[in-house]
Design an enzyme around this catalytic site. Structure first.
Site, PDB file in Angstrom:
ATOM      1  N   ASP A 209      10.423  -4.639   0.601  1.00 23.03           N
ATOM      2  CA  ASP A 209      10.499  -4.530  -0.851  1.00 23.03           C
ATOM      3  C   ASP A 209      10.459  -3.056  -1.252  1.00 23.03           C
ATOM      4  O   ASP A 209      10.234  -2.184  -0.426  1.00 23.03           O
ATOM      5  CB  ASP A 209       9.339  -5.278  -1.515  1.00 23.03           C
ATOM      6  CG  ASP A 209       7.981  -4.755  -1.044  1.00 23.03           C
ATOM      7  OD1 ASP A 209       7.494  -3.775  -1.635  1.00 23.03           O
ATOM      8  OD2 ASP A 209       7.425  -5.299  -0.067  1.00 23.03           O
ATOM      9  N   ASP A 211       8.183  -1.853  -3.402  1.00 25.69           N
ATOM     10  CA  ASP A 211       6.917  -1.722  -4.111  1.00 25.69           C
ATOM     11  C   ASP A 211       7.187  -2.009  -5.597  1.00 25.69           C
ATOM     12  O   ASP A 211       8.059  -2.829  -5.905  1.00 25.69           O
ATOM     13  CB  ASP A 211       6.286  -0.354  -3.860  1.00 25.69           C
ATOM     14  CG  ASP A 211       4.769  -0.382  -4.013  1.00 25.69           C
ATOM     15  OD1 ASP A 211       4.139  -1.239  -3.359  1.00 25.69           O
ATOM     16  OD2 ASP A 211       4.222   0.439  -4.752  1.00 25.69           O
TER      17      ASP A 211
END
Length: 291
Positions: A209, A211
């Site tokens: 991802d 973040d």
């Protein structure tokens, strides 16, 4: 010469190692408590490989609840010389996108409350951690990735947060501004303990991802992380298998001395050492404490 034994620490989404042959499970006792799971010991090609699920099968342990000392201790007891950490992480750089593997070479420790050393009162030791990743091991990972046509990014700093919550927006922006590459919750104190155990360490940080700093990705959720981690698992297994097949039979001398990290590290005079602590250090530091 010491036989090379490749350890693999499986992180989120990696609870087994496909391709491991002649497998046996072994519950290894440690004076530091219970490790995360039984060791799965086998071979890939001619290389002995030891796999440990960092969170335990079924993901039983949180990042803060892992017994990092016991994990490293049992790996040392079965002869692991080189340890590859497979770790899910978030990214602070647009070019380090989900699905990419990042071979970090530095760490910043933002954890608290975790036991981060085998040593302490009664047997004090200080190891160098200036370069926490073994460069020769990382070079072998790069070569394995190239052989398998797996794209990796070499270099970058992994900031280790305590968790188990994901970052706040302010934290995410701060870490991005500081130039960190990725964020995770488990590689500290793991890398520190591996150095004390004279095990050469390297991380394959698997980006799941962005973040929460990213304008189109402002929240991290478990479902998205797990989905990418599982998609990465097969690629990680393929990379580790190639690494193992091409691994040297004997342990290589590390250019930064990870295999000799304790040579001048112990400060406490022999007569002042705590015998109970010394007894617990039999696997980790027996090489130097016996001198």
């Amino acid at each position: 010469m010491t036989a090379a034994v490749l350890g693999v620490m499986g992180g989120s989404g990696v609870y087994d190692l496909p391709g491991l042959e002649d497998v046996r499970e072994e519950q290894v006792r440690s004076p530091w408590g219970e490790p995360s799971d039984a060791l799965r010991i086998g071979r890939i090609g001619e290389t002995k490989v030891v796999f440990l699920a960092r969170h335990g099968r079924g993901h039983r342990f949180s990042p803060s609840g892992i017994n990092y000392r016991a994990n490293i201790d049992v790996l040392k007891r079965v002869g692991v010389t080189d340890l590859v950490s497979l770790s899910a992480c978030g990214s602070f750089k647009a070019e380090l996108h989900p699905g990419l593997f990042v071979l970090v070479d530095q760490f910043v420790d933002r954890t608290h409350g975790r036991a981060s050393s085998f040593f302490g009162n009664g047997c004090v030791a200080h190891v160098s951690l200036a370069h926490p990743v073994g460069p020769a091991l990382q070079t072998r990972i790069v070569a394995a990735a190239e052989a398998e046509a797996i794209t990796v990014h070499r270099g970058g700093t992994y900031v280790c947060m305590e968790g188990p919550q994901f970052s706040t927006y302010a934290e995410s922006l701060t870490y991005k501004a500081q130039g960190f590459a990725v964020i995770g919750m488990t590689n500290m104190p793991e890398a520190k303990l591996a150095r004390e155990a004279e095990i050469t360490y390297a991380t394959i940080a698997m980006v799941t991802d962005f973040d929460c700093w990213h304008p189109t990705h402002d929240a991290v959720d478990v479902a998205a992380v797990v989905a990418v981690a599982r998609a990465n698992a097969d690629k990680a297994a393929r990379l580790v298998a190639r690494l193992a097949r091409d691994f040297p039979r004997e342990r290589e001398t590390c250019p930064i001395g990870t295999d000799r990290a304790l040579d001048h590290a112990i400060m406490t005079a022999p007569a002042q050492r705590d015998p109970d602590l010394v007894a617990k250090l039999d696997a980790i530091a027996g090489r130097v404490l016996a001198i």
